[in-house]
Design a protein around this motif. Structure first.
Motif, PDB file in Angstrom:
ATOM      1  N   PHE A  28      39.687  26.140  16.845  1.00 42.12           N
ATOM      2  CA  PHE A  28      39.632  27.285  15.948  1.00 42.12           C
ATOM      3  C   PHE A  28      38.695  26.998  14.781  1.00 42.12           C
ATOM      4  N   ASP A  29      37.899  28.027  14.436  1.00 43.68           N
ATOM      5  CA  ASP A  29      37.088  27.998  13.209  1.00 43.68           C
ATOM      6  C   ASP A  29      36.165  26.785  13.135  1.00 43.68           C
ATOM      7  N   GLY A  30      35.581  26.407  14.245  1.00 46.69           N
ATOM      8  CA  GLY A  30      34.605  25.331  14.264  1.00 46.69           C
ATOM      9  C   GLY A  30      35.171  23.935  14.124  1.00 46.69           C
ATOM     10  N   ALA A  31      36.472  23.777  14.295  1.00 49.55           N
ATOM     11  CA  ALA A  31      37.097  22.460  14.166  1.00 49.55           C
ATOM     12  C   ALA A  31      36.601  21.515  15.249  1.00 49.55           C
ATOM     13  N   ASP A  32      36.491  20.224  14.916  1.00 46.27           N
ATOM     14  CA  ASP A  32      36.051  19.233  15.890  1.00 46.27           C
ATOM     15  C   ASP A  32      37.083  19.015  16.991  1.00 46.27           C
ATOM     16  N   GLN A  33      38.354  19.175  16.663  1.00 47.33           N
ATOM     17  CA  GLN A  33      39.435  18.881  17.601  1.00 47.33           C
ATOM     18  C   GLN A  33      40.162  20.153  18.016  1.00 47.33           C
ATOM     19  N   GLU A  34      40.694  20.148  19.221  1.00 47.84           N
ATOM     20  CA  GLU A  34      41.419  21.291  19.731  1.00 47.84           C
ATOM     21  C   GLU A  34      42.780  21.431  19.050  1.00 47.84           C
ATOM     22  N   THR A  35      43.219  22.676  18.877  1.00 43.58           N
ATOM     23  CA  THR A  35      44.517  22.973  18.280  1.00 43.58           C
ATOM     24  C   THR A  35      45.520  23.396  19.335  1.00 43.58           C
ATOM     25  N   VAL A  36      45.033  23.930  20.445  1.00 48.04           N
ATOM     26  CA  VAL A  36      45.892  24.388  21.534  1.00 48.04           C
ATOM     27  C   VAL A  36      45.341  23.874  22.853  1.00 48.04           C
ATOM     28  N   THR A  37      46.221  23.375  23.699  1.00 52.59           N
ATOM     29  CA  THR A  37      45.853  22.988  25.065  1.00 52.59           C
ATOM     30  C   THR A  37      46.790  23.673  26.039  1.00 52.59           C
ATOM     31  N   TYR A  38      46.220  24.326  27.047  1.00 51.40           N
ATOM     32  CA  TYR A  38      46.996  24.885  28.158  1.00 51.40           C
ATOM     33  C   TYR A  38      46.850  23.926  29.330  1.00 51.40           C
ATOM     34  N   ARG A  39      47.941  23.353  29.751  1.00 52.31           N
ATOM     35  CA  ARG A  39      47.907  22.307  30.779  1.00 52.31           C
ATOM     36  C   ARG A  39      48.534  22.815  32.069  1.00 52.31           C
ATOM     37  N   PHE A  40      47.711  22.933  33.108  1.00 54.28           N
ATOM     38  CA  PHE A  40      48.198  23.289  34.436  1.00 54.28           C
ATOM     39  C   PHE A  40      48.440  22.020  35.243  1.00 54.28           C
ATOM     40  N   SER A  41      49.530  21.994  35.965  1.00 57.77           N
ATOM     41  CA  SER A  41      49.793  20.908  36.910  1.00 57.77           C
ATOM     42  C   SER A  41      50.384  21.519  38.169  1.00 57.77           C
ATOM     43  N   PHE A  42      50.259  20.794  39.274  1.00 60.47           N
ATOM     44  CA  PHE A  42      50.646  21.341  40.574  1.00 60.47           C
ATOM     45  C   PHE A  42      51.484  20.339  41.345  1.00 60.47           C
ATOM     46  N   GLY A  43      52.392  20.858  42.152  1.00 62.43           N
ATOM     47  CA  GLY A  43      53.204  20.011  43.006  1.00 62.43           C
ATOM     48  C   GLY A  43      52.560  19.815  44.360  1.00 62.43           C
ATOM     49  N   VAL A  44      53.209  19.025  45.180  1.00 62.07           N
ATOM     50  CA  VAL A  44      52.750  18.816  46.549  1.00 62.07           C
ATOM     51  C   VAL A  44      52.874  20.146  47.311  1.00 62.07           C
ATOM     52  N   PRO A  45      51.890  20.512  48.112  1.00 61.81           N
ATOM     53  CA  PRO A  45      51.965  21.778  48.847  1.00 61.81           C
ATOM     54  C   PRO A  45      53.226  21.876  49.702  1.00 61.81           C
ATOM     55  N   GLU A  46      53.805  23.062  49.725  1.00 58.64           N
ATOM     56  CA  GLU A  46      54.969  23.313  50.557  1.00 58.64           C
ATOM     57  C   GLU A  46      54.547  23.459  52.015  1.00 58.64           C
ATOM     58  N   ALA A  47      55.527  23.583  52.894  1.00 55.91           N
ATOM     59  CA  ALA A  47      55.226  23.719  54.321  1.00 55.91           C
ATOM     60  C   ALA A  47      54.363  24.950  54.591  1.00 55.91           C
ATOM     61  N   SER A  48      54.540  25.983  53.761  1.00 53.26           N
ATOM     62  CA  SER A  48      53.763  27.209  53.927  1.00 53.26           C
ATOM     63  C   SER A  48      52.330  27.052  53.424  1.00 53.26           C
ATOM     64  N   GLY A  49      52.056  25.951  52.739  1.00 54.10           N
ATOM     65  CA  GLY A  49      50.729  25.728  52.187  1.00 54.10           C
ATOM     66  C   GLY A  49      50.624  26.092  50.721  1.00 54.10           C
ATOM     67  N   ARG A  50      51.624  26.822  50.199  1.00 56.72           N
ATOM     68  CA  ARG A  50      51.600  27.187  48.789  1.00 56.72           C
ATOM     69  C   ARG A  50      51.993  25.999  47.914  1.00 56.72           C
ATOM     70  N   GLN A  51      51.431  25.990  46.700  1.00 55.96           N
ATOM     71  CA  GLN A  51      51.714  24.897  45.781  1.00 55.96           C
ATOM     72  C   GLN A  51      52.445  25.403  44.553  1.00 55.96           C
ATOM     73  N   PRO A  52      53.504  24.692  44.146  1.00 58.19           N
ATOM     74  CA  PRO A  52      54.142  25.027  42.874  1.00 58.19           C
ATOM     75  C   PRO A  52      53.182  24.731  41.725  1.00 58.19           C
ATOM     76  N   LEU A  53      53.218  25.550  40.682  1.00 63.83           N
ATOM     77  CA  LEU A  53      52.415  25.293  39.498  1.00 63.83           C
ATOM     78  C   LEU A  53      53.291  25.363  38.262  1.00 63.83           C
ATOM     79  N   ARG A  54      52.879  24.630  37.257  1.00 61.19           N
ATOM     80  CA  ARG A  54      53.565  24.643  35.969  1.00 61.19           C
ATOM     81  C   ARG A  54      52.505  24.740  34.878  1.00 61.19           C
ATOM     82  N   LEU A  55      52.828  25.489  33.843  1.00 57.67           N
ATOM     83  CA  LEU A  55      51.928  25.629  32.709  1.00 57.67           C
ATOM     84  C   LEU A  55      52.661  25.214  31.444  1.00 57.67           C
TER      85      LEU A  55
END
Length: 332
Positions: A28-55
């Motif tokens: 924000f406002d030209g700051a050198d460091q981030e103030t907010v991080t959105y972190r996505f992570s994923f689980g091992v794919p299920e049998a159907s091929g879909r993957q769980p995700l968490r934010l």
């Protein structure tokens, strides 16, 4: 944020890496460091091929700490729009966003009938992660999960990073991106992800690479004769592109073009704008917003406007460190 682009053909494997983190970071406002991080992570794919995700969201000093856990905002599955407490997120293979009939054939003719390897700037199709919020006005009621009250016209800088778990239990940044086209233009031969730029934080960019970018641009405009002061023009371009974060003013129309670089929409021709900037002359590609009009809709996550998903035009080859996962760029 595009990852694991299929421009590498058979090298691209399906899904997200379950031992990786895909992070979108906001300054924000030209700051050198981030103030907010959105972190996505994923689980091992299920049998159907879909993957769980968490934010998770991380704010303040936690936004810069790999060891911080953050706040779990939502859970869902890749390929489905996930919603919770006023937040929408989507992660999946978006399909062919810029692949049009005839482009590959025209390129083959220009290359003497051979389709060479490496990044193809107009035919890439990545797996995209996207987080979108409707910021609205500063007086609008917000979900308690929103990590910071953001006023209209707030200046932000956005970049993304891919991190891989290490054997020692920590995390290693193996790729990052802010402005589109930086790697194809300035690190075109870094196909093995060995350049230190992949692991740097944007706050280090000016000191580490500002002079190099300025010199390279100066040599180009000196050769083409498009500037009376090549050295000065090179420094100006380096100052605009570094630190490598994508600027955006909340609540204003997004546009990545010749007049301004303020976020980016799916209709923007970022390769053309960037090539024209670094050469100080028009570099037309022949592609207009109509090229992808049929692929843009008003539905999330393909929504046009202030916050939109990327087109995969500047993806890099996959990471050699593990399953291919790290060809990233971010557009807002």
């Amino acid at each position: 944020m595009d990852v694991n682009s299929d421009i590498t053909g058979f090298h691209a494997e399906p899904g997200f890496h379950h031992e990786a983190r895909y992070e979108i970071k906001v300054h924000f406002d030209g700051a050198d460091q981030e103030t907010v991080t959105y972190r996505f992570s994923f689980g091992v794919p299920e049998a159907s091929g879909r993957q769980p995700l968490r934010l998770h969201t991380l704010t303040g000093s936690d936004a810069r700490e790999d060891s911080a856990e953050g706040v779990l905002v939502l859970e869902g599955r890749a390929g489905e729009t996930a919603t919770a407490a006023g937040v929408r997120a989507w992660a999946a293979r978006p399909g062919s966003l810029l692949r049009r009939p005839g482009l590959a054939r025209r390129r083959q003719r220009r290359r003497g009938g051979k389709h060479r390897g490496g990044p193809d700037l107009l035919e890439s199709s990545g797996r995209t992660e996207l987080l979108r919020r409707d910021h609205g006005g500063s007086d609008r009621p917000r979900s308690p999960s929103w990590p910071r009250r953001v006023a209209a016209r707030a200046r932000t800088g956005v970049w993304c990073a891919t991190k891989l778990a290490t054997d020692a239990g920590g995390w290693r940044q193996i790729n990052r991106a802010g402005n589109p086209m930086m790697w194809p233009i300035f690190w075109p031969d870094d196909t093995d992800f060995s350049d230190p730029a992949s692991t740097r934080h944007p706050s280090e960019d000016v000191a580490a690479f500002g002079g190099t970018i300025a010199d390279r641009v100066a040599k180009v405009v000196a050769a083409t004769g498009t500037s009376a002061d090549p050295a000065g023009y090179g420094r100006t371009v380096a100052g605009q592109l570094l630190p490598d974060v994508l600027p955006y003013v909340i609540g204003t129309p997004a546009s990545f073009g010749f007049a301004t670089r303020n976020g980016r929409t799916r209709a923007d021709n970022a390769p053309e704008a960037m090539m024209s900037l670094v050469t100080n002359m028009a570099v037309p590609s022949g592609l207009t917003p109509a090229t992808t009009e049929a692929q843009r809709t008003d539905q999330f996550p393909s929504r046009t406007g202030v916050s939109t998903r990327g087109r995969g035009t500047d993806c890099r080859p996959p990471s050699p460190f593990a399953r291919p996962l790290a060809s990233t760029h971010v557009t807002y």
